[in-house]
Design an enzyme around this catalytic site. Structure first.
Site, PDB file in Angstrom:
ATOM      1  N   ASP A  95     -10.643   2.742   4.520  1.00  0.00           N
ATOM      2  CA  ASP A  95     -11.091   1.599   4.815  1.00  0.00           C
ATOM      3  C   ASP A  95     -12.199   1.342   4.557  1.00  0.00           C
ATOM      4  O   ASP A  95     -13.209   0.279   4.097  1.00  0.00           O
ATOM      5  CB  ASP A  95     -10.522   0.846   5.949  1.00  0.00           C
ATOM      6  CG  ASP A  95      -9.082   0.113   5.594  1.00  0.00           C
ATOM      7  OD1 ASP A  95      -8.822  -0.154   4.505  1.00  0.00           O
ATOM      8  OD2 ASP A  95      -8.469  -0.080   6.651  1.00  0.00           O
ATOM      9  N   GLN A 140      -4.269  -1.266   9.738  1.00  0.00           N
ATOM     10  CA  GLN A 140      -4.096  -2.748   9.534  1.00  0.00           C
ATOM     11  C   GLN A 140      -4.786  -3.767  10.394  1.00  0.00           C
ATOM     12  O   GLN A 140      -4.034  -3.785  11.634  1.00  0.00           O
ATOM     13  CB  GLN A 140      -2.463  -3.014   9.075  1.00  0.00           C
ATOM     14  CG  GLN A 140      -2.531  -4.252   8.446  1.00  0.00           C
ATOM     15  CD  GLN A 140      -3.246  -4.706   6.949  1.00  0.00           C
ATOM     16  OE1 GLN A 140      -3.100  -3.528   6.039  1.00  0.00           O
ATOM     17  NE2 GLN A 140      -3.944  -5.485   6.739  1.00  0.00           N
ATOM     18  N   LYS A 143       0.915  -1.355  -0.027  1.00  0.00           N
ATOM     19  CA  LYS A 143       0.142  -0.034  -0.100  1.00  0.00           C
ATOM     20  C   LYS A 143       0.962   1.160  -0.003  1.00  0.00           C
ATOM     21  O   LYS A 143       0.567   2.323  -0.688  1.00  0.00           O
ATOM     22  CB  LYS A 143      -0.841   0.005   1.251  1.00  0.00           C
ATOM     23  CG  LYS A 143      -2.010  -1.140   0.942  1.00  0.00           C
ATOM     24  CD  LYS A 143      -2.585  -1.425   2.387  1.00  0.00           C
ATOM     25  CE  LYS A 143      -3.508  -2.711   2.118  1.00  0.00           C
ATOM     26  NZ  LYS A 143      -4.306  -2.810   3.497  1.00  0.00           N
TER      27      LYS A 143
END
Length: 348
Positions: A149, A126, A82
């Site tokens: 997200d 994460q 990412k």
């Protein structure tokens, strides 16, 4: 356009060769059109570069802050990919690495700090987090305007009501694959296998908003193979290796395989890849191999299918980048509106 049984497809040799190469290692008698996530990701990146350039002209550089707790090997790989995508596109990026023993309070303090930073447009926490950390509290502490997200209840609520917001990356990536591949969605019977908050539920909502008729299945669904077999579009997001068998899928259906499972057991590999000697040889050489939630034999039945790897995976990162750029634009537009409104209100 989706190909039905008995029909033939015409396509340029270069395109067909590129798609078939993704399944060449399976040794499969390939009939399905391969929905190449890498190629679609590259299309999206080209579009994002134009948007990023426009923001740069206005003095804005979208930025993503990633929070990686501990030293989980898989998470490290995901986060590195990412950050690399940010660098490729010219986005700002920051990586925060709290120790595995971090407390919930420390995580909340870090999120609060990132919420307050104007140069941070997106915050990525994460998952999974260590057991001592209250994951829900941490995710819900993220400013919804920076929730790239798409996990925050506010953004999920916006999705339910069809309002503008940040949508979870994996399901929005799957939708981009369907749309850009010309798969008809309006009126289609779609089955989503899996009901997680991260993939299954938002995927079903996105398909509904596209006018598909949606069924959500799970481990308690009666006659699961029969339900899946009636679908024009199958989205497999159950987290079980090769669970969707070839005889579950209607010939000509479109199959989106969200799963990515690492097979290390010899017996399991031999069972799944019994008819795919090249893949079995790869397993024996490396001691591990990746497979989705869909059995590789489904490629001989479906009209179109995403490969693993090279399907939904690269699209998840592409949509994270897209959400970061979108968050930067929405935040600046909101700030401009509030400033203008405040100025008007202050006038006598």
């Amino acid at each position: 356009m989706q190909t039905m049984p008995g029909q033939t497809r015409s396509a340029g040799c270069a395109t067909m060769n590129m798609n078939n190469a993704l399944f060449a290692t399976l040794g499969a008698n390939l009939t399905a059109r391969i929905l190449n996530g890498n190629a679609i990701r590259d299309q999206i990146y080209a579009e994002l570069r134009q948007k990023i350039a426009a923001l740069a002209a206005a003095g804005i550089r979208p930025g993503l802050a990633a929070v990686l707790v501990g030293e989980n090997a898989a998470s490290q790989i995901y986060v590195r990919s990412k950050i690399a995508a940010c660098e490729l596109l010219g986005l700002g990026s920051w990586l925060h690495t709290p120790p595995a023993a971090v407390s919930t309070d420390k995580m909340l303090s870090l999120v609060e700090e990132l919420n307050a930073r104007d140069d941070v447009d997106g915050i990525l926490v994460q998952l999974p987090l260590p057991g001592q950390v209250d994951t829900k509290r941490v995710l819900e502490a993220v400013d919804p305007a920076k929730d790239v997200d798409g996990f925050h209840p506010v953004n999920l609520g916006r999705l339910v009501s069809g309002r503008v917001g940040l949508v979870a990356c994996t399901p929005s990536g799957a939708m981009e694959i369907l749309r850009r591949s010309g798969i008809a969605l309006a009126g289609a019977n779609a089955v989503v296998v899996g009901r997680s908050d991260i993939v299954g539920k938002p995927m079903a909502l996105l398909l509904m908003h596209a006018n598909a008729t949606v069924t959500i299945c799970h481990s308690k669904t009666r006659d699961l193979p029969g339900v899946v077999r009636r679908a024009d579009i199958v989205v497999a997001a159950i987290g079980r290796a090769a669970m969707v068998e070839p005889d579950w899928v209607r010939p000509g259906a479109t199959v989106i395989d969200v799963g990515i499972n690492r097979i290390i057991d010899v017996a399991e590999a031999e069972r799944i890849f019994a008819k795919f000697p090249s893949k079995l040889a790869q397993f024996r050489e490396k001691g591990a191999v990746l497979v989705g939630d869909v059995h590789p034999g489904v490629a001989e039945v479906a009209g179109a299918i995403t490969p693993v790897p090279g399907g939904v995976g690269p699209m998840t990162i592409a949509m994270l980048m897209s959400n970061t750029v979108k968050a930067a634009r929405l935040r600046r537009a909101h700030t401009a509106t509030m400033t203008k409104t405040g100025a008007v209100a202050a006038q006598p």
